[in-house]
Design an enzyme around this catalytic site. Structure first.
Site, PDB file in Angstrom:
ATOM      1  N   CYS A  62      -5.034   5.709  -4.725  1.00 39.41           N
ATOM      2  CA  CYS A  62      -4.073   4.665  -4.114  1.00 39.41           C
ATOM      3  C   CYS A  62      -2.671   5.051  -4.139  1.00 39.41           C
ATOM      4  O   CYS A  62      -2.900   5.467  -5.799  1.00 39.41           O
ATOM      5  CB  CYS A  62      -5.575   3.432  -4.866  1.00 39.41           C
ATOM      6  SG  CYS A  62      -3.738   2.236  -4.755  1.00 39.41           S
ATOM      7  N   CYS A 121       0.102  -1.632   0.046  1.00 37.09           N
ATOM      8  CA  CYS A 121      -0.101   0.124  -0.283  1.00 37.09           C
ATOM      9  C   CYS A 121       0.944   1.071  -0.287  1.00 37.09           C
ATOM     10  O   CYS A 121       1.661   1.493   1.138  1.00 37.09           O
ATOM     11  CB  CYS A 121      -1.086   0.028   1.355  1.00 37.09           C
ATOM     12  SG  CYS A 121      -1.882   1.626   1.661  1.00 37.09           S
TER      13      CYS A 121
HETATM   14  N1  API Z   1      -4.732   1.765  -0.843  1.00 36.64           N
HETATM   15  C1  API Z   1      -3.284   1.407  -1.089  1.00 36.64           C
HETATM   16  C2  API Z   1      -3.900  -0.218  -2.246  1.00 36.64           C
HETATM   17  C3  API Z   1      -3.147  -1.206  -1.357  1.00 36.64           C
HETATM   18  C4  API Z   1      -3.721  -2.338  -2.132  1.00 36.64           C
HETATM   19  C5  API Z   1      -4.638  -3.394  -1.701  1.00 36.64           C
HETATM   20  N2  API Z   1      -5.973  -2.838  -1.930  1.00 36.64           N
HETATM   21  C6  API Z   1      -4.616  -4.433  -2.896  1.00 36.64           C
HETATM   22  O1  API Z   1      -4.674  -4.977  -3.659  1.00 36.64           O
HETATM   23  O2  API Z   1      -4.759  -5.336  -1.237  1.00 36.64           O
HETATM   24  C7  API Z   1      -2.185   1.808  -1.954  1.00 36.64           C
HETATM   25  O3  API Z   1      -2.015   3.424  -1.340  1.00 36.64           O
HETATM   26  O4  API Z   1      -1.484   1.957  -2.425  1.00 36.64           O
END
Ligand code: API
Length: 256
Positions: A196, A71
């Site tokens: 994200c 993450c």
């Molecule tokens: N919010 C996260 C991504 C998490 C990924 C998660 N959702 C998964 O695929 O396990 C970020 O800032 O990169």
């Protein structure tokens, strides 16, 4: 148990100092804590632990209570947390599920070195990157009007991704050569989040691939602005990828 709440461009996390390794909540309990009605409310829960040879270890759980892949925003938040705990001064290195990360802080920003990323591949007709977590990219006009939960879950729960471990889904609109707007449907949250980090990283790399846009590239998300810089290698893989943006402590509390 004491906890802290951090957010990075609106991607929010419950943060727990687990250097004594006493954390023992079940998947269902983590899911409840992340729930915005029954718990603290967060996109994920992160533990900071000691790790030999590094300043700390990052352990990341998605809002559904399952241990997630990397993450990026959570990585920036745990760096700020480690700095707040006095673990390092300006630069740090830590270990996460996808390997070693380096990072540095200023009063306003956290710069996080992301994992090296393989050249683009095609998965079920969409550009795919693994930037620590799996991401597909879709370009959209009028991104503000898109039903991201509907369009994202349709791809995430498609026949292809059902048997291939699932993916996060990013919707991108180019603002100009050096700026993009991104909205992301996150696996493990099973909804749109405000931002994200691994997702915007994938989108920036794809701007190089589809439009030869050069590093650095700015990203506008629902939760604020980020920047990603990168280097492209002769084999079209990417190295020296940095995710840069704010990460802040919001509050602290004690779990019942
Ligand atoms: N919010 C996260 C991504 C998490 C990924 C998660 N959702 C998964 O695929 O396990 C970020 O800032 O990169």
């Amino acid at each position: 148990m004491k906890f802290f709440k951090y957010q990075g461009t609106g991607n929010d996390f419950i943060m727990i100092d687990d250097r004594e390794q006493t954390f023992n909540l079940s998947k269902a309990e983590i899911e409840m804590l992340c729930h915005r009605r029954f718990g603290v409310g967060a996109d994920g829960l992160i533990l900071i632990q000691d790790a030999e040879g590094y300043d700390f270890r990052m352990v990341y759980y998605n809002a559904d209570g399952g241990e997630g892949s990397m993450c990026g925003n959570g990585g920036r938040c745990i760096v700020r947390f480690a700095h707040d705990l006095g673990i390092f001064d300006k630069e740090t290195s830590f270990i996460a599920v996808d390997g070693k990360h380096e990072a540095s802080v200023t009063p306003d920003l956290v710069s996080l070195k992301m994992s090296d990323t393989a050249a683009v591949s095609d998965k079920d007709g969409l550009h795919f990157y693994d930037t620590g977590s799996p991401h597909v990219i879709k370009y959209i006009d009028n991104l503000d009007e898109l039903d991201v939960d509907g369009a994202g879950s349709a791809i995430r729960n498609s026949e292809f991704w059902k048997v291939n471990g699932g993916t996060n889904v990013n919707f991108v609109e180019a603002i100009d050569e050096q700026r993009i707007k991104v909205r992301t449907y996150e696996r493990g949250v099973e909804a749109e989040t405000f931002s994200c980090g691994t997702g915007v990283t994938a989108c920036v790399l794809d701007r190089f691939v589809v439009a030869a846009c050069q590093s650095p590239i700015a990203i506008v998300t629902k939760g604020g602005d980020l920047e990603v810089s990168f280097h492209v290698n002769a084999d079209h893989s990417f190295t020296n990828i940095y995710l840069i943006g704010p990460a802040k402590r919001v509050f602290e509390g004690v779990l019942a």
